[in-house]
Motif scaffolding. Structure first.
Motif, PDB file in Angstrom:
ATOM      1  N   ALA A  77       1.062  -1.112   0.021  1.00  0.00           N
ATOM      2  CA  ALA A  77      -0.489   0.129   0.253  1.00  0.00           C
ATOM      3  C   ALA A  77       0.602   1.305  -0.239  1.00  0.00           C
ATOM      4  CB  ALA A  77      -1.090   0.318   0.936  1.00  0.00           C
ATOM      5  N   GLY A  78       1.938   0.682   0.636  1.00  0.00           N
ATOM      6  CA  GLY A  78       3.366   2.006   0.758  1.00  0.00           C
ATOM      7  C   GLY A  78       2.499   3.704   0.950  1.00  0.00           C
ATOM      8  N   ILE A  79       2.312   3.191   3.150  1.00  0.00           N
ATOM      9  CA  ILE A  79       1.151   4.043   3.635  1.00  0.00           C
ATOM     10  C   ILE A  79       2.824   4.390   4.141  1.00  0.00           C
ATOM     11  CG2 ILE A  79       0.305   4.332   6.000  1.00  0.00           C
ATOM     12  CD1 ILE A  79      -1.630   2.351   4.464  1.00  0.00           C
ATOM     13  N   SER A  80       2.624   5.967   4.139  1.00  0.00           N
ATOM     14  CA  SER A  80       3.813   6.617   5.000  1.00  0.00           C
ATOM     15  C   SER A  80       3.850   5.888   6.303  1.00  0.00           C
ATOM     16  CB  SER A  80       3.356   7.880   5.577  1.00  0.00           C
ATOM     17  OG  SER A  80       4.758   8.631   5.779  1.00  0.00           O
ATOM     18  N   THR A  81       5.164   5.716   7.335  1.00  0.00           N
ATOM     19  CA  THR A  81       5.756   5.904   8.294  1.00  0.00           C
ATOM     20  C   THR A  81       6.673   6.861   9.291  1.00  0.00           C
ATOM     21  OG1 THR A  81       7.575   4.290   7.462  1.00  0.00           O
ATOM     22  CG2 THR A  81       5.757   3.912   8.098  1.00  0.00           C
ATOM     23  N   ASP A  82       6.071   8.186   8.834  1.00  0.00           N
ATOM     24  CA  ASP A  82       6.345   9.342   9.109  1.00  0.00           C
ATOM     25  C   ASP A  82       8.441   9.277   9.136  1.00  0.00           C
ATOM     26  OD1 ASP A  82       5.045  11.425   9.931  1.00  0.00           O
ATOM     27  OD2 ASP A  82       4.864  11.076  11.899  1.00  0.00           O
ATOM     28  N   GLY A  83       9.437   8.841   8.511  1.00  0.00           N
ATOM     29  CA  GLY A  83      10.052   8.392   8.366  1.00  0.00           C
ATOM     30  C   GLY A  83      10.783   7.424   9.663  1.00  0.00           C
ATOM     31  N   TYR A 153      18.505  -2.738  18.096  1.00  0.00           N
ATOM     32  CA  TYR A 153      18.838  -2.813  16.233  1.00  0.00           C
ATOM     33  C   TYR A 153      18.906  -2.489  15.646  1.00  0.00           C
ATOM     34  CZ  TYR A 153      18.746  -5.323  12.115  1.00  0.00           C
ATOM     35  OH  TYR A 153      19.572  -6.523  11.207  1.00  0.00           O
ATOM     36  N   PHE A 154      17.732  -1.373  15.845  1.00  0.00           N
ATOM     37  CA  PHE A 154      17.743  -0.225  14.599  1.00  0.00           C
ATOM     38  C   PHE A 154      19.054   1.106  14.833  1.00  0.00           C
ATOM     39  CE2 PHE A 154      14.157  -2.468  12.912  1.00  0.00           C
ATOM     40  CZ  PHE A 154      14.299  -2.375  11.358  1.00  0.00           C
ATOM     41  N   ALA A 155      18.909   1.007  16.134  1.00  0.00           N
ATOM     42  CA  ALA A 155      19.843   1.672  16.095  1.00  0.00           C
ATOM     43  C   ALA A 155      21.862   1.666  15.861  1.00  0.00           C
ATOM     44  CB  ALA A 155      19.849   2.336  18.349  1.00  0.00           C
ATOM     45  N   MET A 156      22.092   0.195  16.085  1.00  0.00           N
ATOM     46  CA  MET A 156      23.475  -0.146  15.485  1.00  0.00           C
ATOM     47  C   MET A 156      23.430  -0.755  14.183  1.00  0.00           C
ATOM     48  SD  MET A 156      23.594  -3.074  18.680  1.00  0.00           S
ATOM     49  CE  MET A 156      25.256  -3.883  18.227  1.00  0.00           C
ATOM     50  N   PHE A 157      22.070  -0.907  13.542  1.00  0.00           N
ATOM     51  CA  PHE A 157      22.109  -0.560  11.467  1.00  0.00           C
ATOM     52  C   PHE A 157      20.969  -0.367  11.737  1.00  0.00           C
ATOM     53  CE2 PHE A 157      23.488  -4.903  13.810  1.00  0.00           C
ATOM     54  CZ  PHE A 157      24.587  -4.898  13.740  1.00  0.00           C
ATOM     55  N   PRO A 158      21.282   1.708  11.683  1.00  0.00           N
ATOM     56  CA  PRO A 158      19.464   1.807  11.237  1.00  0.00           C
ATOM     57  C   PRO A 158      19.276   1.771   9.485  1.00  0.00           C
ATOM     58  CG  PRO A 158      22.635   3.193  10.696  1.00  0.00           C
ATOM     59  CD  PRO A 158      22.388   1.750  11.444  1.00  0.00           C
ATOM     60  N   ALA A 159      18.499   1.870   9.040  1.00  0.00           N
ATOM     61  CA  ALA A 159      18.108   1.741   8.014  1.00  0.00           C
ATOM     62  C   ALA A 159      17.787   2.407   7.232  1.00  0.00           C
ATOM     63  CB  ALA A 159      16.040   0.960   8.425  1.00  0.00           C
ATOM     64  N   SER A 160      18.136   3.349   5.974  1.00  0.00           N
ATOM     65  CA  SER A 160      18.698   3.912   4.768  1.00  0.00           C
ATOM     66  C   SER A 160      17.638   4.579   4.661  1.00  0.00           C
ATOM     67  CB  SER A 160      19.048   3.563   3.723  1.00  0.00           C
ATOM     68  OG  SER A 160      18.623   4.097   2.804  1.00  0.00           O
ATOM     69  N   GLY A 161      17.707   6.461   4.927  1.00  0.00           N
ATOM     70  CA  GLY A 161      16.417   6.755   4.873  1.00  0.00           C
ATOM     71  C   GLY A 161      15.783   6.938   6.202  1.00  0.00           C
ATOM     72  N   THR A 162      15.782   6.710   7.617  1.00  0.00           N
ATOM     73  CA  THR A 162      15.150   6.604   8.518  1.00  0.00           C
ATOM     74  C   THR A 162      16.127   6.857   9.733  1.00  0.00           C
ATOM     75  OG1 THR A 162      15.497   3.956   9.416  1.00  0.00           O
ATOM     76  CG2 THR A 162      13.618   4.068   7.375  1.00  0.00           C
ATOM     77  N   SER A 163      14.812   8.058  10.414  1.00  0.00           N
ATOM     78  CA  SER A 163      15.860   8.442  12.063  1.00  0.00           C
ATOM     79  C   SER A 163      14.757   7.736  13.004  1.00  0.00           C
ATOM     80  CB  SER A 163      15.963   9.388  11.585  1.00  0.00           C
ATOM     81  OG  SER A 163      15.965  10.054  11.603  1.00  0.00           O
ATOM     82  N   GLY A 215      -9.578   2.894  13.091  1.00  0.00           N
ATOM     83  CA  GLY A 215      -9.783   4.242  13.208  1.00  0.00           C
ATOM     84  C   GLY A 215      -9.332   4.985  14.220  1.00  0.00           C
ATOM     85  N   THR A 216      -7.988   4.378  14.297  1.00  0.00           N
ATOM     86  CA  THR A 216      -7.183   4.597  15.468  1.00  0.00           C
ATOM     87  C   THR A 216      -5.709   4.863  14.445  1.00  0.00           C
ATOM     88  OG1 THR A 216      -7.771   3.887  16.987  1.00  0.00           O
ATOM     89  CG2 THR A 216      -5.559   4.658  17.424  1.00  0.00           C
ATOM     90  N   THR A 217      -4.298   4.981  15.309  1.00  0.00           N
ATOM     91  CA  THR A 217      -3.020   5.349  13.996  1.00  0.00           C
ATOM     92  C   THR A 217      -2.459   4.006  14.474  1.00  0.00           C
ATOM     93  OG1 THR A 217      -2.322   6.701  15.908  1.00  0.00           O
ATOM     94  CG2 THR A 217      -3.244   7.867  13.064  1.00  0.00           C
ATOM     95  N   VAL A 218      -2.844   3.141  13.884  1.00  0.00           N
ATOM     96  CA  VAL A 218      -1.903   1.737  14.273  1.00  0.00           C
ATOM     97  C   VAL A 218      -1.123   1.768  12.881  1.00  0.00           C
ATOM     98  CG1 VAL A 218      -1.602  -0.525  15.075  1.00  0.00           C
ATOM     99  CG2 VAL A 218      -3.441   1.060  16.096  1.00  0.00           C
ATOM    100  N   ILE A 219      -1.734   1.832  11.732  1.00  0.00           N
ATOM    101  CA  ILE A 219      -0.643   1.272  10.986  1.00  0.00           C
ATOM    102  C   ILE A 219      -0.980   2.894   9.648  1.00  0.00           C
ATOM    103  CG2 ILE A 219      -1.797  -0.991  10.764  1.00  0.00           C
ATOM    104  CD1 ILE A 219      -4.225   0.129   8.189  1.00  0.00           C
ATOM    105  N   TYR A 220      -0.968   4.296  10.915  1.00  0.00           N
ATOM    106  CA  TYR A 220      -0.535   5.153   9.589  1.00  0.00           C
ATOM    107  C   TYR A 220      -0.552   5.945  10.971  1.00  0.00           C
ATOM    108  CZ  TYR A 220      -5.254   5.845  10.016  1.00  0.00           C
ATOM    109  OH  TYR A 220      -6.564   5.897  11.121  1.00  0.00           O
ATOM    110  N   PRO A 221       0.725   7.290  10.099  1.00  0.00           N
ATOM    111  CA  PRO A 221       0.453   8.255  11.137  1.00  0.00           C
ATOM    112  C   PRO A 221      -0.812   9.553  11.177  1.00  0.00           C
ATOM    113  CG  PRO A 221       1.987   8.272   9.582  1.00  0.00           C
ATOM    114  CD  PRO A 221       1.089   6.788   8.722  1.00  0.00           C
ATOM    115  N   LEU A 222      -0.626   9.837  12.339  1.00  0.00           N
ATOM    116  CA  LEU A 222      -2.367  11.263  12.199  1.00  0.00           C
ATOM    117  C   LEU A 222      -1.314  12.143  10.871  1.00  0.00           C
ATOM    118  CD1 LEU A 222      -4.728  12.081  13.038  1.00  0.00           C
ATOM    119  CD2 LEU A 222      -3.222  13.396  14.891  1.00  0.00           C
ATOM    120  N   SER A 223      -0.262  11.919  11.177  1.00  0.00           N
ATOM    121  CA  SER A 223       0.200  13.405   9.586  1.00  0.00           C
ATOM    122  C   SER A 223      -0.477  12.584   8.071  1.00  0.00           C
ATOM    123  CB  SER A 223       1.511  13.229   9.593  1.00  0.00           C
ATOM    124  OG  SER A 223       1.942  12.193   9.269  1.00  0.00           O
ATOM    125  N   ALA A 224      -0.559  11.763   8.104  1.00  0.00           N
ATOM    126  CA  ALA A 224      -1.255  11.026   6.885  1.00  0.00           C
ATOM    127  C   ALA A 224      -2.491  10.793   6.558  1.00  0.00           C
ATOM    128  CB  ALA A 224       0.153   9.409   6.914  1.00  0.00           C
TER     129      ALA A 224
END
Length: 289
Positions: A77-83, A153-163, A215-224
């Motif tokens: 679906a390509g739903i945003s995860t706010d970076g 884990y993600f702090a040690m091995f960060p994913a590209s384009g995310t923080s 109807g809650t922001t579980v699978i998408y951010p409120l900004s999206a």
């Protein structure tokens, strides 16, 4: 001993009729705290003693749910995860939502599931739903540990384009857990009281909770969320709680003291109504269950 009219002696226990809607003996609940922890132990042991993997299911369920959400909502679906890393984004929503929904769904059948006990032995009836909230806290703690491991884990091995980063809102973490527990408890108490008379509503609980998740922001951010639906989503008190939870642990989310205050206000109102309705129903539910 039962105190008789006109008897001036001091008795150890006084049994008397209670008809007031507001007559909630919290002191009596405290006196039965040992029973509460016995029910917590019973729930934990009975649920997992006949399973092969036992408490490992605490980890397996959120892991597989996160994988499915990442594939379906993140990739297809390509739903945003706010970076944020997709796995962390979904896991924070799943962890907080699972605790709330477990408290709600299990409390919502407390009269039906424990009719035999309630009909034979006296104890403060609120002990039973409170034990459900506490026992679910164990599962929440295990899933929270999984979230922390994933963060490391993600702090040690960060994913590209995310923080992501932990924020000052982490100080509100105990409050967020309390709000999730009390909101689920309050709604569950209202539903269990209603279903003693209208039993067919029990079939709608699981379905309704699943719909509420979307109807809650579980699978998408409120900004999206689309602007025309955003205000409706914000009316859901769990939205402010999950956004604050995500902001506290990952540094992204529309956190504000207003939204948190709104969620807290709705939670207090729902809990108050839930206790009053439960207190009224438990006096004669055995006749209708």
């Amino acid at each position: 001993m039962i105190k008789e009219e006109g008897n001036s002696e001091d008795w150890d226990l006084i049994i008397k009729g209670s008809t007031s809607l507001f007559d909630i003996n919290f002191q009596d609940i405290w006196r039965y705290r040992d029973l509460l922890f016995m029910f917590v132990k019973r729930d934990f042991v009975s649920f997992y003693k006949q399973t092969i993997l036992g408490p490992l299911w605490f980890f397996i369920q959120p892991i597989f749910t996160t994988i499915v959400f990442t594939f379906v909502f993140g990739n297809l679906a390509g739903i945003s995860t706010d970076g944020l890393p997709q796995q962390l984004f979904y896991l924070t929503g799943i962890t907080s939502w699972n605790y709330f929904s477990d408290c709600l769904t299990k409390t919502s059948t407390v009269f039906k599931d424990n009719a035999n006990i309630f009909g034979k032995v006296y104890f403060p009836r609120l002990i039973m739903p409170l034990s459900i909230v506490v026992s679910n806290l164990v599962r929440f703690g295990v899933q929270l540990l999984l979230l922390i491991i994933m963060m490391i884990y993600f702090a040690m091995f960060p994913a590209s384009g995310t923080s992501f980063h932990v924020t000052y809102a982490i100080a509100f973490f105990p409050l967020l857990v309390l709000l999730m527990a009390l909101l689920g408890l309050g709604l569950g108490l209202i539903i269990t009281a209603v279903t003693t008379k209208y039993k067919d509503l029990t079939f709608l609980i699981t379905f309704g909770v699943s719909l509420l998740m979307y109807g809650t922001t579980v699978i998408y951010p409120l900004s999206a969320a689309p602007e025309k639906y955003k205000s409706i989503i914000e009316l859901n008190p769990m939205t402010g709680i999950i956004e604050a939870f995500r902001f506290a642990f990952l540094g992204k989310g529309e956190f504000s003291f207003f939204s948190l205050g709104y969620s807290a206000t709705i939670t207090v109102i729902v809990l108050f109504l839930g206790i009053l309705i439960f207190n009224k129903t438990e006096k004669n539910f055995v006749d209708t269950i």
